[in-house]
Design an enzyme around this catalytic site. Sequence first.
Site, PDB file in Angstrom:
ATOM      1  N   GLU A 194       0.865  -1.195   0.000  1.00 58.15           N
ATOM      2  CA  GLU A 194       0.000   0.000   0.000  1.00 58.15           C
ATOM      3  C   GLU A 194       0.893   1.234   0.000  1.00 58.15           C
ATOM      4  OE1 GLU A 194      -3.249   1.207  -0.175  1.00 58.15           O
ATOM      5  OE2 GLU A 194      -1.976   2.993  -0.040  1.00 58.15           O
ATOM      6  N   LYS A 195       0.839   1.994  -1.092  1.00 60.96           N
ATOM      7  CA  LYS A 195       1.805   3.068  -1.309  1.00 60.96           C
ATOM      8  C   LYS A 195       1.696   4.236  -0.351  1.00 60.96           C
ATOM      9  CE  LYS A 195      -0.921   5.252  -5.010  1.00 60.96           C
ATOM     10  NZ  LYS A 195      -1.891   4.182  -5.331  1.00 60.96           N
ATOM     11  N   HIS A 196       0.592   4.360   0.385  1.00 59.73           N
ATOM     12  CA  HIS A 196       0.438   5.512   1.275  1.00 59.73           C
ATOM     13  C   HIS A 196       1.066   5.342   2.647  1.00 59.73           C
ATOM     14  CE1 HIS A 196      -2.858   6.409  -1.583  1.00 59.73           C
ATOM     15  NE2 HIS A 196      -2.500   7.654  -1.329  1.00 59.73           N
TER      16      HIS A 196
ATOM     17  N   HIS B  50       4.360   6.779  -4.778  1.00 63.78           N
ATOM     18  CA  HIS B  50       3.102   7.533  -4.720  1.00 63.78           C
ATOM     19  C   HIS B  50       3.178   8.662  -5.743  1.00 63.78           C
ATOM     20  CE1 HIS B  50       0.149  10.432  -3.241  1.00 63.78           C
ATOM     21  NE2 HIS B  50      -0.477   9.377  -2.764  1.00 63.78           N
TER      22      HIS B  50
ATOM     23  N   HIS C 131      -2.309  15.519  -6.692  1.00 70.16           N
ATOM     24  CA  HIS C 131      -2.239  14.315  -5.859  1.00 70.16           C
ATOM     25  C   HIS C 131      -0.822  14.134  -5.329  1.00 70.16           C
ATOM     26  CE1 HIS C 131      -2.912   9.651  -5.656  1.00 70.16           C
ATOM     27  NE2 HIS C 131      -2.867  10.205  -4.465  1.00 70.16           N
TER      28      HIS C 131
ATOM     29  N   CYS D 100      -2.001  12.076   2.647  1.00 72.32           N
ATOM     30  CA  CYS D 100      -2.157  12.268   1.199  1.00 72.32           C
ATOM     31  C   CYS D 100      -3.290  13.263   1.005  1.00 72.32           C
ATOM     32  CB  CYS D 100      -2.495  10.943   0.520  1.00 72.32           C
ATOM     33  SG  CYS D 100      -3.012  11.152  -1.209  1.00 72.32           S
TER      34      CYS D 100
ATOM     35  N   HIS E  20      -6.201  10.981  -0.302  1.00 75.59           N
ATOM     36  CA  HIS E  20      -6.468   9.641   0.245  1.00 75.59           C
ATOM     37  C   HIS E  20      -6.308   9.563   1.760  1.00 75.59           C
ATOM     38  CE1 HIS E  20      -5.549   8.496  -4.080  1.00 75.59           C
ATOM     39  NE2 HIS E  20      -6.805   8.164  -3.879  1.00 75.59           N
TER      40      HIS E  20
HETATM   41 FE    FE Z   1      -2.737   9.295  -2.562  1.00 71.70          FE
END
Ligand code: FE
Length: 131
Positions: free
Chosen positions: A16-18, A46, A52, A116, A119
């Site tokens: 999960e990139k976050h 990310h 973003h 983020c 997100h």
């Molecule tokens: Fe994001």
Amino acid sequence: MAELKDLYQSADWKKEKHVPVIAVISQAKKGEFISLTVSVGKEIPHPNTTAHHIRWIEAYFLPAGEKFPYELGRFEFNAHGESTQGADTSTVFTHPEAAIKFKTDKSGVILASSSCNIHGLWQNSQEVNVA
Ligand code: FE
């Protein structure tokens, strides 16, 4: 009542990139500075665009058995391509990674949170043994 603690998302940072990645030695020596790097997107990058991007990462240290964490640092990433020409035109981008040093005589856990802009909030933790 909505509570902040319910809004922090968590997952495996490799999938999960976050999720903030905490890079620190697991075994440290009392009184010696411990190098700590916090970042987002180490395994899966990310996006970093005006629309973003990662806004900030915070790092805390919670000594074992104590109630309150100590804030080690808060790192803001404020350049994401925007300029007077418009979004994604400046070619200037802050990468969401910060390196600091801290010391302690106590074992405990590093806690990191990140944000983020679209997100939400994410968290991670990593134990550090100090002897
Ligand atoms: Fe994001």
